[in-house]
Structure formats: C-alpha cells, structure tokens
Design an enzyme around this catalytic site. Structure first.
Site, mmCIF file in Angstrom:
data_model
loop_
_atom_site.group_PDB
_atom_site.id
_atom_site.type_symbol
_atom_site.label_atom_id
_atom_site.label_comp_id
_atom_site.label_asym_id
_atom_site.label_seq_id
_atom_site.Cartn_x
_atom_site.Cartn_y
_atom_site.Cartn_z
ATOM 1 N N ASP A 23 -33.175 5.354 4.343
ATOM 2 C CA ASP A 23 -33.298 3.981 4.502
ATOM 3 C C ASP A 23 -35.051 3.746 4.567
ATOM 4 O O ASP A 23 -35.570 2.756 4.085
ATOM 5 C CB ASP A 23 -32.952 3.301 5.886
ATOM 6 C CG ASP A 23 -33.275 4.136 7.066
ATOM 7 O OD1 ASP A 23 -33.657 5.731 6.849
ATOM 8 O OD2 ASP A 23 -33.087 3.847 8.265
ATOM 9 N N SER A 43 -27.404 0.995 21.006
ATOM 10 C CA SER A 43 -28.202 0.022 21.359
ATOM 11 C C SER A 43 -28.071 -1.440 20.562
ATOM 12 O O SER A 43 -28.333 -2.394 21.201
ATOM 13 C CB SER A 43 -29.631 0.631 21.584
ATOM 14 O OG SER A 43 -29.953 1.120 20.475
ATOM 15 N N ASP A 83 -28.624 -0.563 11.743
ATOM 16 C CA ASP A 83 -27.657 -0.592 12.778
ATOM 17 C C ASP A 83 -27.562 -2.014 13.147
ATOM 18 O O ASP A 83 -26.270 -2.550 13.409
ATOM 19 C CB ASP A 83 -28.078 0.314 14.030
ATOM 20 C CG ASP A 83 -28.514 1.531 13.645
ATOM 21 O OD1 ASP A 83 -28.077 2.123 12.375
ATOM 22 O OD2 ASP A 83 -29.119 2.274 14.629
ATOM 23 N N SER A 100 -25.026 4.116 17.249
ATOM 24 C CA SER A 100 -25.795 2.803 17.527
ATOM 25 C C SER A 100 -25.157 1.856 18.589
ATOM 26 O O SER A 100 -25.195 0.963 18.502
ATOM 27 C CB SER A 100 -26.111 1.997 16.234
ATOM 28 O OG SER A 100 -25.202 1.249 15.920
#
Ligand SMILES: [Zn+2]
Ligand SMILES: [Zn+2]
Ligand SMILES: [Zn+2]
Length: 716
Positions: A366, A459, A503, A457
């Site tokens: 990414d 969070s 995310d 993920s």
C-alpha cells in the site's frame, strides 16, 4: 463388581462399578451414537441405557459385609444417556429452540418415569462436556442417574434450605434470585421464566447458575412457556461458554431439583426449587482449575477471580455468541445492556456495525503505490447511540469498566489513562475540524468482537462505526468515503497510529459478497465478486501479538525508498509498484544490496499477484487463487521477512492439511492472523489438526474464525 458402600465419615454412599474402568475411548470414525454406526436407528433425540451403568434396576447380588461400622447395599437405580442430536459435531447451542425443548421434554418424561420406581430417591439430570472432565464419547449427549439415596451435595443444600425456611418462612432459592436481581451486577442473561447469574458465592470463575424465576420444585413443574424459555436460556448460556476462550469450553451441567419417594425431608417442595449449576474447570484458555487439596480434602473452595469482573467477561461472550448466531436477539440484548448502563427504561436505540477486514492479497505494498484486495468479514464493532437532552457525551464499552464523559463541541485532549476513549474522542475532533457542530449530547455503548492486536483492524472498525453513527444521528450527510478518510485522520492525528487508508476504507465501503480492489495512491476502487463456491475462508489467529511492528515497518519503508531511487536511474516510475516484473528483471543489477533487492522484488511481484488474483476470482479459478496466496506468503517470508516463527508454523501446518488449497498471513505480519482457503467438507478436521499441531509446535492456542464477505458499515 457392582455395589454401594457406605462412607460412615461423610454419611453417604459410594457407587462401586469396576467395569466402568474399561470404558472405551471411542475414535470418531466408530462412534456408537452416530445413527450410521449400525447400533442405533436414525433418531432426533434418544434415550439410551448406559452400557456401563453404575446403578441398575436389577443389580447383581452382593455379599453383605459383617461390621459394626461398614455396610454395603445392592446398586439399585438407573443410568441413562440422552443423545441430543444425530449430528456427531453438533453443540447444544447450535440446535433450534424447538429441538432443545424436545430434549427438555425427554428429560421430564424420564424423570417422571424413573420416579415411579419407589426405590429411586433422587433423579439427577446432567451433562459432562469436554475431555477435561473425562468425557470419552464426544457425540453430544447428557445423562440421567436415578440414585437409591439423596446424594450428599443435594442433602446439604436441602438441609440449609430447610433451616432457612424455618427461620424466614421462605424458599432459599427464591431468596437467592431476589438478592441477585437486587444487586444486578452478576446477572448474565434473563428471560421471562429463567435468570442466569454468577452467584455471589460461586467457587468457579465461570460457575454460572440458571434458576427458575417461579418456584418450581421439579423440572416436570415447568409449563409449556417455561420449557421454551428454559431451552432459550440453555442455548444462550452454552453458546456464550464457547466464546469465553474461543474454544469448546468443558463443563459439568447439573440440574438440581427436589428429591422423590423420600420422607427424609418434610415440606421440601416449599423451601427448595429447580436450578442448574455449571461447574467449569477452566480458569484460562489452557489452564485447568483443579479441585486440589483445600477444595477436595477440606471442601474449602478458593475462587481466584472476582465474580463481578467475570460477569462482564461472560456478558461480552454472550454478545459475541449472539452476534454470530442470532442478530435480532443480539440487538435486543445489546439495547438491554445500553439501557442498564445508561439508566434508561425500555428505550429503543439505533445500532451501527462496522466490520473487521482481512486482506486477501497485496501485502506491504500500500505504501509502494500498489493494489490491495481487502474483504470485510463478519466480526465487527457495534455502536448503540441515543441523543441526550443536555450537552454531555457519555461513552461506555461492554468490555471496559470506565464511563467517559465529554462535552459537545469542545476539542478533546488525549487521555493517557483511558486509551480506548481516544478513538471516539479523535473522531469527534475531526468532525469539529470540519465545522460540523453538535446540537445535543448523546449516550453511547460500544461492543466489539474483533480480537485486538491480531491484524484484523479492530481500531478502524471502532472509529468507523462511531463516526458513521454520529454522522447518521446528526444528519451530517458525509458519504462513506469521507467517513473512511475522517477516521484515518483521527487515528493519525489524535491516537498517533501510523496507518494507511485500507482498513478504514474496507470497513466503510465494503459490500456483501464483494472484495474491494483498492489503489492506495488515488483511492480508485473496483468491486470484485468474492465467490468461493465450495471453499471457505478460515481465519486463524496465531495469538502471537504483534511486536516490533513499528520499527520494522519504518525499516521496510526506508528500504523500499532506496530500491526505488536505484531503479529510477534507468526506469521512470513514481513508486515500486509502477514497475513491471519485466522492467525489474532487466534492471535489477542496479541494486547491489541483496536485502534491498529482495524488498523490491516482493513489492513488484506482489502487485502482479494482486492483479492475477483478481483475474482468478473473476474466472472462479480458486486453485489459481490458492497458489497466489501461497506465493505471497513465501515472498513475505523470504523476500520481505515479516512473517516470524508463529505465522510460518501456521502456514506450514495449514497448507499440508487435506482440503486447504491456499494460505498466507494477512495484515502487517510479525504475528496476527493467517487466511486459509479450505474446502467446506474438510473444515472440521482442518481446525482440529491445525489446533493440535500448532499448539504442539509453538505452544500457543490458535483461534479460528469462519468468514464470509460482509457489508461495510451499516445500521443494523
Ligand atoms: Zn457420533
Ligand atoms: Zn423457590
Ligand atoms: Zn444446587
């Protein structure tokens, strides 16, 4: 040899049954309780006389002992097995309410039938579950013993109930219910007829009681409505057990009711009533709570946990179970807890869910301008939210003790003490920055079933569910892409976490049955149908928590920059992933450092694999997809060096299992999860074998999650 021997020290009987010693440990291929085994015809629920009974209606003759102190008796009674389901792998909580009610009806019929024999004094319905409590037969079943005496533990309970009644003119069990309802902080679940709580005095950390609300001396006193409620509470509680440690939780379930055919106790029907006690021998995922010297030799129990703390853990497990098995009931229960925590009465509340995600392929590219291919999965973070009349923001979380109070439209400062509160606080700040002001305060309850620190993920799901809820509650009209960006900002700016956009993007914009092909540079994306036919994604959490993650991450970032700079001498490219494998092979001699070369190789080929994986998905070529996953894993191990011993072990163990055609780590690495493409017919054995081998090799207990491609954030 079968007889009863009297223990004069305790004043009770011991059942001598020597043939039980030789009970076989059945392997699963020859289970005698499976209808296909030949012994038993097909059935839905079945009573089966125990093949190795300790008690029997026609016991063998015995030689009477001649003694002043000792005595023996024939072992009158009955031992029966109740088969819950023809499905060898079923758990009680996976059966329908209707089916469980039929089990209860069979219990009741057997109790009535066995009570007719005047020699039987106590009918005991129970279930042993799990090898930890000595179960040799894994097929789902319970048992019924009809004893020719009232067993000691019941005797003690009845004695104390009698004493209490003499003094207070009240049933001790009814009184216990009243006190638990009054205190309220040990209740796990209730319906109209039953209440489940960890009693004030329980000696097992998870020793829950299920108690009839009405004064019902016997199982057979339950009416139709109560039987249905009994099935419901059993289903919820047994389902919750398996979510406590994400493993099949061993227990002993004991139904306590009044004795029969005995005049030993007068009026017992007035002072004692039906309740179910669970004895739970685990205190941690792989730690047994033993009944050691003090407990066994002195009957002085020690509980190492505070019951009130365990209550929250149990409630959280209940919600995890309901979220995955019965979403309507989950909503009802989540609102029940919202009202309880925020002192509301029977109010309805909106609930929003943002999912966790896995990345199918495209790892560590990414930040190299590459593609990623995330899929939202069934685990998620839930936000229940309701407007207040004043300007207070009151935040609570099922899994946390603290209640956080903020003021609307006031910039929040970082909270060092309650770290979790910084995620919603950071989101609020981003709204304020955009000039979006709140008119009212609100109450919030959070709940998440996403494991923390496992690379799924949690969070992002947390911030996205809250931001979306806030956006909806106040009519701010941000779209899902804006929500994702806002949440990334909140994490970067306020919580101080370095993270890409994948995310939040996946948690916000995913659609059911689709993966998202996301270009991390310009946020262009394409929906890719995610149809796996007979295959399923099994996520395995290595339970190795991510360590050194940040420093290694920065190191890789630097190495990739160096590689790009060197390749730029001959190739014009703004990032590594804009370079094709062909160009790379022609010019790789520009990179002399072997490590830098490996990093570049991973980035460039991984990006290529993402494109190939998309093609494979479009062509429904799952074998090809599986191969690409394996190649990605090996490149992450050899070239990028971000896997670690635990993820390597999981990969090596998984990929050799029957039915598994692809496996790789997902997320940043150094611990966390793997994803595995497994044929549906082999999932049971896959999980069993991987669990066994991984535990043996690494010493950690892995968690398994079955996943399908889920919807991004939504109101549920
Ligand atoms: Zn079986
Ligand atoms: Zn009662
Ligand atoms: Zn009891």
């Amino acid at each position: 040899m079968n007889e009863l021997r009297y223990n004069p020290l305790l004043g009770t009987w011991v059942m001598v049954a020597t043939q039980r010693q030789n009970r076989p440990h059945m392997d699963e291929d020859r289970c005698p309780f499976c209808p296909s085994s030949g012994n038993i015809k097909n059935y839905e629920i079945l009573k089966y006389d125990n093949d190795f009974p300790a008690l029997m209606p026609n016991p063998p003759e015995i030689k009477k002992i001649k003694s002043k102190l000792y005595k023996n008796e024939k072992s009158y009674g009955k031992c029966e097995v109740i088969l819950y389901s023809p499905d060898h792998k079923a758990n009680l909580y996976e059966l329908s309410i209707n089916h469980i009610q039929k089990i209860i009806e069979l219990w009741i019929n057997r109790c009535k039938e066995l009570s007719k024999n005047k020699k039987n004094k106590y009918i005991f319905v129970f279930e042993n579950k799990g090898e930890e409590v000595g179960v040799t037969m894994l097929h789902p079943h319970g048992q019924i013993y009809a004893y020719p005496f009232v067993p000691l533990k019941l005797k003690i309970e009845l004695d104390n109930a009698e004493k209490f009644h003499k003094k207070n003119k009240k049933c001790i069990i009814c009184q216990m219910n009243e006190e638990e309802i009054k205190s309220g902080n040990r209740i796990i679940y209730e319906n109209k007829s039953f209440i489940a709580y960890l009693p004030y005095f329980t000696d097992y950390p998870y020793g829950i009681f299920i108690v009839s609300k009405k004064h019902r001396p016997y199982l057979s006193d339950l009416d139709e409505f109560e039987k249905n409620d009994f099935a419901d509470v059993l289903k919820v509680i047994e389902g919750s057990f398996d979510k406590i440690f994400n493993r099949s939780f061993p227990f002993m379930m004991c139904v306590h009711q009044c004795p029969v055919n005995t005049d030993e106790y007068k009026n017992f029907k007035k002072y004692y009533h039906l309740h179910i006690e669970f004895y739970t021998p685990l205190r941690a995922k792989d730690k047994i709570k033993y009944y050691a010297s003090s407990e066994s030799g002195a009957w002085a129990a020690a509980n190492v946990a505070l019951v009130e703390d365990k209550t929250n853990e149990f409630i959280s497990s209940k919600l995890k179970y309901l979220a995955s098995y019965d979403i309507e009931k989950f909503k009802e229960q989540f609102i029940y807890h919202f009202n309880k925590i925020h002192n509301k009465k029977n109010e309805t509340t909106s609930i929003y869910k943002a999912p966790a995600r896995i990345n199918i392929i495209g790892e560590h590219i990414d930040y190299n301008g590459g593609y990623v291919l995330p899929v939202a999965i069934d685990l998620g973070c839930y936000t229940a939210i309701k407007k207040r009349k004043d300007n207070k923001i009151i935040l609570s979380d099922i899994n946390k003790k603290e209640i956080i109070i903020l003021k609307i439209n006031k910039k929040n400062r970082f909270n060092n003490k309650v770290i979790w509160s910084n995620y919603p606080a950071g989101v609020l700040n981003e709204f304020y920055k955009m000039g979006l002001k709140l008119k009212n305060g609100f109450d919030v309850l959070f709940f998440s079933d996403i494991p923390i620190g496992s690379g799924l993920s949690s969070s992002a799901a947390f911030t996205v569910s809250f931001a979306y809820a806030l956006n909806s509650l106040n009519g701010f009209n941000l779209n899902k892409k804006e929500i994702a960006l806002l949440c990334k900002q909140a994490e970067n700016n306020f919580v101080g976490v370095k993270c890409g956009i994948m995310d939040q993007f996946a948690s916000s914009l995913s659609e059911r049955n689709y993966a998202i092909l996301l270009n991390c540079n310009n946020l262009d994306y394409e929906k890719i149908p995610f149809e796996l036919g007979d295959y399923k994604i099994v996520v395995i959490d290595s339970n190795k928590k991510r360590q050194l993650f940040e420093s290694k991450y920065n190191e890789r970032l630097k190495e990739c920059k160096i590689a790009l700079k060197l390749l730029n001498k001959k190739i014009k490219a703004k990032d590594l992933c804009s370079i094709t494998p062909g160009e790379f092979e022609k010019n790789k001699n520009l990179i002399k450092d072997k490590i830098i070369l490996k990093r570049a190789k991973h980035a460039i080929y991984e990006n290529e694999r993402v494109k190939k994986a998309v093609l494979a998905l479009k062509n429904k070529d799952l074998i090809k997809l599986g191969k690409l996953l394996n190649q990605s894993q090996l490149s992450l191990k050899e070239n990028y060096e971000v896997t670690g011993a635990e993820l390597d072990a999981l990969y090596e163990i998984s990929i050799k299992q029957k039915g598994c055609i692809g496996s790789r780590m997902t997320g940043a690495g150094f611990g966390g999860c793997t994803i595995n493409l497994v044929h549906k017919d082999f999932i049971y054995d896959f999980k069993k074998n991987v669990l066994y081998e991984y535990k043996k090799r690494v010493g950690l207990y892995p968690d398994f999650y079955m996943c399908k491609a889920e919807q991004g954030v939504e109101k549920i």
